[in-house]
Structure formats: C-alpha cells, structure tokens
Design an enzyme around this catalytic site. Structure first.
Site, PDB file in Angstrom:
ATOM      1  N   GLY A 102       0.796  -1.230   0.000  1.00 36.12           N
ATOM      2  CA  GLY A 102       0.000   0.000   0.000  1.00 36.12           C
ATOM      3  C   GLY A 102       0.823   1.272   0.000  1.00 36.12           C
ATOM      4  O   GLY A 102       0.285   2.368  -0.034  1.00 36.12           O
ATOM      5  N   HIS A 103       2.147   1.143   0.049  1.00 43.49           N
ATOM      6  CA  HIS A 103       3.002   2.338   0.153  1.00 43.49           C
ATOM      7  C   HIS A 103       4.240   2.162  -0.691  1.00 43.49           C
ATOM      8  O   HIS A 103       5.295   1.822  -0.184  1.00 43.49           O
ATOM      9  CB  HIS A 103       3.390   2.572   1.615  1.00 43.49           C
ATOM     10  CG  HIS A 103       3.861   3.970   1.898  1.00 43.49           C
ATOM     11  ND1 HIS A 103       5.127   4.396   1.601  1.00 43.49           N
ATOM     12  CD2 HIS A 103       3.222   5.017   2.454  1.00 43.49           C
ATOM     13  CE1 HIS A 103       5.258   5.664   1.976  1.00 43.49           C
ATOM     14  NE2 HIS A 103       4.125   6.064   2.495  1.00 43.49           N
ATOM     15  N   PHE A 104       4.139   2.348  -2.011  1.00 39.46           N
ATOM     16  CA  PHE A 104       2.897   2.607  -2.724  1.00 39.46           C
ATOM     17  C   PHE A 104       2.726   1.485  -3.735  1.00 39.46           C
ATOM     18  O   PHE A 104       3.738   0.881  -4.090  1.00 39.46           O
ATOM     19  CB  PHE A 104       2.991   3.959  -3.452  1.00 39.46           C
ATOM     20  CG  PHE A 104       3.124   5.133  -2.500  1.00 39.46           C
ATOM     21  CD1 PHE A 104       1.996   5.720  -1.923  1.00 39.46           C
ATOM     22  CD2 PHE A 104       4.375   5.660  -2.182  1.00 39.46           C
ATOM     23  CE1 PHE A 104       2.112   6.810  -1.066  1.00 39.46           C
ATOM     24  CE2 PHE A 104       4.488   6.747  -1.303  1.00 39.46           C
ATOM     25  CZ  PHE A 104       3.359   7.315  -0.756  1.00 39.46           C
TER      26      PHE A 104
END
Lengths: 143, 79, 117
Positions: free
Chosen positions: C31-33
């Site tokens: 999620g990052h990223f």
C-alpha cells in the site's frame, strides 16, 4: 469553492496510500485552509502495539494522510491529478493524551500555515472522544 | 507598527527560529545563505511571517525577496 | 509491529549505533505505494524507537518530537547506519539520532531530536 463541510469517504480518490496503510476513513473539507478527518481503528491496524494501543507513529501517519487528502481534494477541485506526498519534517510534536486502542475513532483537525511550491506546512491536532492526544507541525512535500 | 519596530520584531523572530545570531541579520545580507534555508525551512519562514505579521508571501513573489531589506519592504507594504 | 511481519534486520549493534538492513518484503509495501515500494517515514521513526528500546531494555514511546527531518527516502533493500545519542533527564530519554546510508555519512535519510518515555 464548493459548499462547506463536504465529506469524502472514497479516500482512495484523494491519496495514493492503500491497505494496509490507509490511515484515513473520512475526510471533511471545511475551506481551502482547513479540514478534518476520521479514522476508526481496526483490530488489524498496522500501528497497534502488543497491548492494543496505537503508537505515536500511527497518529503521525494519520495526520500526514489527512494533510495529503486535503492537498488531493484541492487538486481534484482544480481538475488536477493526485500526486505522491511525503513527510518533509515534523516539529513541535507534543503527546498530550493517551493513545487510542482498537475500536476508538481518531479525529484530526489540520490547518494550512503556509505553502511554497510543492511544500505545504500544516498545524495539526488529533483527538479521541474530543480529548486532544497529540499536536504537531508537519511539512508535506509532493512529488 | 512603525517600520523600525517591525524590523526589530522580525530579526528577533528569525534569529530565534533559525538559530542564528541577531547580528548576522543585516539588511543587505542574503536571506537563504545567512539562515541556511532550504526548500523546507523556506516554508517555515513564510509561515512565520504569516502568523506574526499577517502577511502572506506568495510563491511567485519569493524569487524577488533575496535580502532581508527586500523582506522588510515586502512585509511592511502589505501589513 | 507484532502481527505484520519484520521490516528490517539488525546486522550489527553497539552502544552508539546500529547497522540495519531493510527487508525486501513487508505487507506495508503493498500500500506504500502500489508498484513503488517506499518505506513510510513514520516506520523509520518507529525503527529508531525500537532500536533505542532494545538498547535500553524497555519499551519506549515518543512523548515529544522537537524536530524530525526526513531528508531522503528509505527503500526496501537499503542498508543503513543508525547513530544514537541519548541521555536520561528526569525519567525521560532525550534522544538525538540520525540515519544514513551505511557506506556514506553524507547520504543522510533522517535526523531526529526527540524525547521518549
């Protein structure tokens, strides 16, 4: 500008962070310089310690993403695409209350202090049940 | 506020925030060099001016503010 | 981070510092990223706190951060040198820390001035 207190729950339209590190559930636009946000802390949140409390780092990430969501919202109003944002620095950070546990809702108010080019300085205060837990200044830089 | 008074206040605030001696803040000195400002700390300076003097320095105007004298003129004419 | 996998390994440790390597795999990078893994700045802050806690022998948390500057990005696979300078003042630990590329002290990633309890 659009009407005051516009609420956005489709956070993925405002910031590039995704699960498991999406740390804002609701973004509330107040005006160009001010916004609020909320995060209900799930049991599987990345920033919970062994005792089930959120770390200071988790609250800071929530503040950073609130700031990024505000910048993203203003970009969207201006018809621009959202960009990656990074924390430039954190200053005057004071922990003033107990960190929240899973199930609690974290509420944050962010105000823009100044902006130069792609760097925005904000002042932020996070609270749980209307009690302040942390305040800081943060700079968010966009790519 | 008179201009002299504004300058005095500005020097004190800048010296405190950027941890330099007040004596090095001379009107003709270069702001960025004197206070070792980079792209991040420049935003602090703009924020400070806004909070303390109610003057918003616009990004496009920044390149014209090179010396402390430039800053004093910019802020004083907009207070 | 208890249930979420290990972010980094400690390669060496001493009283004034640590040599650390960021693991290539960690769930946070999903999620990052997406497609562009970058270690979130706040997790480097957590890494500093964990190393200091390890050194002191008890779990610390930040109580105040005077200045934390994220100078450059940390990515999976990076080897980093963490330098710690701490002292006890009235029950609090005052910390000055820096994180840089392991072979090059000019390759600064993080500079921190904070209090922990």
């Amino acid at each position: 500008m659009s009407s005051p207190a516009c609420k956005v729950t489709d956070i993925a339209s405002l910031i590039p962070q995704r699960s498991p590190i999406q740390m804002v559930d609701r973004y509330i636009f107040e005006d160009e310089l001010n916004c609020q946000s909320e995060l209900t802390i799930n049991e599987d949140n990345l920033f919970l310690d062994e005792l089930g409390y959120m770390s200071v780092e988790g609250v800071l990430e929530h503040i950073a993403q609130t700031s990024a969501a505000h910048i993203g919202y203003l970009h969207r109003l201006a018809g621009k695409t959202i960009s990656l944002g990074y924390i430039g620095d954190i200053k005057r950070c004071a922990v003033t209350g107990q960190m929240p546990a899973a199930g609690a809702t974290l509420r944050t108010r962010v105000s823009v202090v100044s902006q130069v080019g792609n760097v925005t300085l904000v002042s932020a205060e996070a609270a749980v049940n209307d009690s302040p837990i942390l305040s800081c200044r943060m700079k968010v830089a966009e790519d | 506020m008179e201009k002299d008074e504004m300058i005095k206040k500005m020097v004190a605030i800048l010296a405190d925030e950027f941890e330099v001696e007040a004596e090095v803040i001379q009107p003709e000195a270069n702001i960025k060099e004197t206070m070792h400002l980079d792209s991040l700390s420049l935003v602090d300076m703009v924020g400070l001016v806004n909070e303390e003097f109610g003057v918003e320095i616009k990004t496009p105007d920044l390149p014209t503010i090179k010396t402390f004298a430039d800053l004093y003129d910019y802020v004083f004419t907009r207070m | 981070m208890k249930q979420n996998g290990i972010l980094y390994d400690i390669l060496e440790e001493s009283e004034c510092g640590f040599l650390l390597r960021m693991r290539n795999e960690h769930p946070v990078y999903q999620g990052h990223f997406p497609g562009n893994p970058i270690t979130p700045g706040v997790l480097t802050l957590q890494m500093v706190r964990e190393c200091l806690s390890h050194l002191i022998g008890r779990e610390l948390r930040y109580s105040a951060i005077k200045n934390c500057r994220f100078v450059a990005m940390v990515r999976p696979g990076d080897t980093l040198r963490l330098t710690l300078q701490s002292e006890n003042v009235d029950g609090a630990v005052k910390l000055k820390a820096s994180l840089c590329g392991f072979s090059n002290p000019v390759d600064m990633r993080l500079q921190l001035d904070a209090d922990l309890q």
